[in-house]
Design a protein around this motif. Structure first.
Motif, short mmCIF file in Angstrom:
data_model
loop_
_atom_site.label_atom_id
_atom_site.label_comp_id
_atom_site.label_asym_id
_atom_site.label_seq_id
_atom_site.Cartn_x
_atom_site.Cartn_y
_atom_site.Cartn_z
N VAL A 59 -74.67 -91.09 -11.50
CA VAL A 59 -73.43 -90.50 -11.00
C VAL A 59 -72.26 -90.86 -11.92
N LEU A 60 -72.26 -92.11 -12.37
CA LEU A 60 -71.17 -92.56 -13.25
C LEU A 60 -71.17 -91.78 -14.57
N VAL A 61 -72.34 -91.62 -15.15
CA VAL A 61 -72.43 -90.88 -16.41
C VAL A 61 -72.00 -89.42 -16.18
N TYR A 62 -72.44 -88.87 -15.06
CA TYR A 62 -72.05 -87.49 -14.73
C TYR A 62 -70.53 -87.37 -14.61
N LEU A 63 -69.90 -88.33 -13.91
CA LEU A 63 -68.44 -88.27 -13.75
C LEU A 63 -67.74 -88.40 -15.11
N ALA A 64 -68.27 -89.29 -15.95
CA ALA A 64 -67.68 -89.45 -17.29
C ALA A 64 -67.81 -88.15 -18.08
N CYS A 65 -68.96 -87.50 -17.95
CA CYS A 65 -69.16 -86.21 -18.65
C CYS A 65 -68.18 -85.16 -18.17
N ILE A 66 -67.92 -85.12 -16.87
CA ILE A 66 -66.94 -84.16 -16.33
C ILE A 66 -65.59 -84.41 -16.97
N LEU A 67 -65.21 -85.68 -17.03
CA LEU A 67 -63.87 -86.03 -17.50
C LEU A 67 -63.68 -85.76 -18.99
N VAL A 68 -64.56 -86.29 -19.83
CA VAL A 68 -64.28 -86.18 -21.26
C VAL A 68 -64.94 -84.98 -21.93
N ILE A 69 -65.89 -84.35 -21.26
CA ILE A 69 -66.52 -83.19 -21.88
C ILE A 69 -66.24 -81.92 -21.06
N GLY A 70 -66.48 -82.01 -19.75
CA GLY A 70 -66.34 -80.82 -18.92
C GLY A 70 -64.93 -80.26 -18.86
N ILE A 71 -63.96 -81.12 -18.54
CA ILE A 71 -62.59 -80.61 -18.37
C ILE A 71 -62.01 -80.06 -19.68
N HIS A 434 -45.89 -81.16 -22.16
CA HIS A 434 -45.55 -82.47 -22.71
C HIS A 434 -46.24 -82.69 -24.07
N PRO A 435 -45.46 -82.93 -25.14
CA PRO A 435 -46.08 -83.02 -26.47
C PRO A 435 -47.11 -84.16 -26.60
N HIS A 436 -46.79 -85.35 -26.04
CA HIS A 436 -47.74 -86.46 -26.18
C HIS A 436 -49.02 -86.18 -25.42
N LEU A 437 -48.84 -85.59 -24.25
CA LEU A 437 -50.01 -85.28 -23.44
C LEU A 437 -50.90 -84.28 -24.17
N PHE A 438 -50.24 -83.31 -24.81
CA PHE A 438 -51.04 -82.34 -25.54
C PHE A 438 -51.77 -83.01 -26.71
N THR A 439 -51.08 -83.88 -27.43
CA THR A 439 -51.72 -84.56 -28.56
C THR A 439 -52.94 -85.34 -28.08
N LEU A 440 -52.78 -86.02 -26.96
CA LEU A 440 -53.91 -86.77 -26.41
C LEU A 440 -55.08 -85.83 -26.14
N TRP A 441 -54.78 -84.73 -25.45
CA TRP A 441 -55.84 -83.77 -25.10
C TRP A 441 -56.49 -83.22 -26.37
N TRP A 442 -55.66 -82.92 -27.36
CA TRP A 442 -56.14 -82.33 -28.60
C TRP A 442 -57.09 -83.29 -29.32
#
Ligand code: PHE
Length: 465
Positions: A59-71, A434-442
């Motif tokens: 479940v933990l790996v799945y949640l991590a995948c949602i966060l950093v890969i899925g979204i 938000h520019p910093h937020l976008f940079t993080l996402w990018w």
């Protein structure tokens, strides 16, 4: 909602989308995307694969995948669809052309369309199980079931090829019918009461599960991460499921994005969709595992898990016939709204690439889908001995699409979004102010997401940690 509130496939809103139609609002898009994301993946698949893969760590790996890969990928797909304003292949081709990249990028779009098409062929059969269980629930067939007799009841359904083919065909016909009409009206209307209804019912079931005396055991099973139970293969299953549950790498979110009006914040909407989807999956887990433990069932029992556990509960609880009937019909509807999004990319592609009418495209897809669905329906009975690499037809199709095609297609799309499209194009399309937020996402999109997918593959091959 007004007539043209969802005008996919119709001529409404034509001016800004060259005759392809647009959603009426951000809300309509949110509902449609959530309708696509929430389905059998959350309620049927998540609990059974969690059971098969040992619980918490999975479940933990799945949640991590949602966060950093899925979204990040969800945002990228919606963005590609909206900017490309075409079916997934056409949209990727158009964007590649705009930035002067090679034509071959469109192949990731084609692959996504094929993936969704293949998934639909087995998805419809499983949705048929929910449809078959609705009258059974209402007529009281679940009264007095225990672990064994419930297993036998489900076994009888699986063993009946006529029923599996019949109910699967009904689901396919409904899906084809709605997509032929142009995914209008009915979708938004049914989603408006269905989504909250399903949510409330799940909460009620979690409440019931809490009375079984095995609730804490379930919480430990779901949330205590014991990494020794996690195999390399499990990590790939978790990644594949993150794609599956968010409807990624199938063209579904790109197709829905292509009907999204300009000016909507893709970032916010995508996060809301992912939150709703994850909440439903976790609630399903909390509803089902207490019943698994209370009835001495095996968490790793496989695809029949919810069809064996829930009927026991419905057979015991007050108003169980009503609650059970409502539950299975809602599950079938949730599956239907996902099935529609699995078909839309193929139909849009056929229509736009070969200039054939919507109805023709639906009929053509329908014939091929139905034939393919026979493979899945029969793999549970008459063809159960026919295996490829030790997997039945259904298992092979599931593995091919969810564990191979989805991660590979997702990787291609992420690289396209993060490395081929320019930063300004993406920033403008996404609406993260938000520019910093976008940079993080990018940076996450460019580095973390693709590396994450590659690492999971290496891990699965046993080459890494
Ligand atoms: N996300 C859906 C579910 O969880 C399944 C789906 C996959 C729908 C891919 C569309 C595309 O049931």
């Amino acid at each position: 909602m007004s007539q043209d509130s969802i005008a996919v496939g119709s001529m409404a809103g034509a001016s800004s989308n060259s005759g392809r139609g647009l959603w009426s609002s951000r809300w309509a898009f949110f509902l449609a995307a959530t309708g696509s994301a929430v389905g059998l993946g959350n309620i049927w698949k998540f609990p059974y694969i969690t059971g098969e893969n040992g619980g918490g760590a999975f479940v933990l790996v799945y949640l991590a995948c949602i966060l950093v890969i899925g979204i990040p990928l969800l945002m990228t797909e919606v963005m590609i669809g909206r900017r490309g304003r075409a079916n997934p292949e056409g949209a990727m081709a158009a964007l590649a052309k705009q930035v002067g990249a090679g034509r071959h990028w469109r192949l990731f779009g084609s692959m996504a369309i094929l993936t969704g098409f293949l998934i639909l062929s087995f998805y419809a059969v499983i949705a048929g199980w929910a449809l078959a269980y609705t009258p059974a629930a209402i007529m009281g067939s679940f009264a007095g079931l225990n672990g064994e007799s419930s297993g036998a009841l489900f076994g009888a359904l699986l063993g009946d090829p006529w029923k599996l083919v019949g109910f699967g065909t009904v689901v396919l016909l409904l899906t084809l019918g709605i997509v032929a009409l142009g995914v209008r009206e009915g979708l938004e209307r049914s989603l408006r009461f269905m989504m909250p209804g399903l949510f409330v019912l799940l909460l009620g079931l979690v409440g019931y599960a809490a009375t079984t005396g095995h609730f804490l055991e379930a919480v430990h099973f779901l949330f205590d991460a014991d990494f020794s139970k996690l195999s390399g293969q499990s990590v790939l299953v978790a990644l594949g499921h993150a794609f599956f549950t968010l409807s990624l790498a199938t063209g579904a979110m790109m197709a829905y994005g292509s009907y999204l009006p300009a000016g909507t914040s893709i970032a916010k909407t995508a996060i809301m969709v992912a939150l709703a989807d994850t909440a439903v999956a976790l609630l399903a887990g909390l509803a089902i595992f207490p019943l698994v433990f209370a009835n001495g069932l095996e968490p790793g029992a496989g695809p029949g898990l919810i069809f064996v556990t829930l009927p026991i509960a419905f057979g015991q609880m007050p108003f169980g016939q009503l609650v059970g009937g409502l539950f299975f019909i809602m599950l079938a509807i949730a599956a239907l709204t996902s099935a529609i999004s699995l078909l839309e990319p193929t139909v849009a592609w056929l229509g736009e690439k070969f200039a054939i009418g919507r109805i023709k495209a639906v009929v053509l897809s329908g014939i091929v889908l139905w034939l393919l669905s026979l493979g899945t329906a029969l793999s549970f009975n008459v063809w159960s001995d026919f295996t490829l690499f030790g997997k039945t037809f259904f298992d092979s199709l599931d593995y091919l699409t969810t564990s191979l095609l989805m991660p590979l297609g997702g990787l291609g799309t992420v690289v396209f979004g993060g490395w081929v499209l320019s930063r300004t194009v993406v920033q403008e399309a996404l609406g993260i102010g938000h520019p910093h937020l976008f940079t993080l996402w990018w940076q996450v999109l460019r580095w973390v997401t693709p590396l994450g997918i590659v690492l999971v593959f290496l891990h699965t091959l046993g080459l890494f940690g």
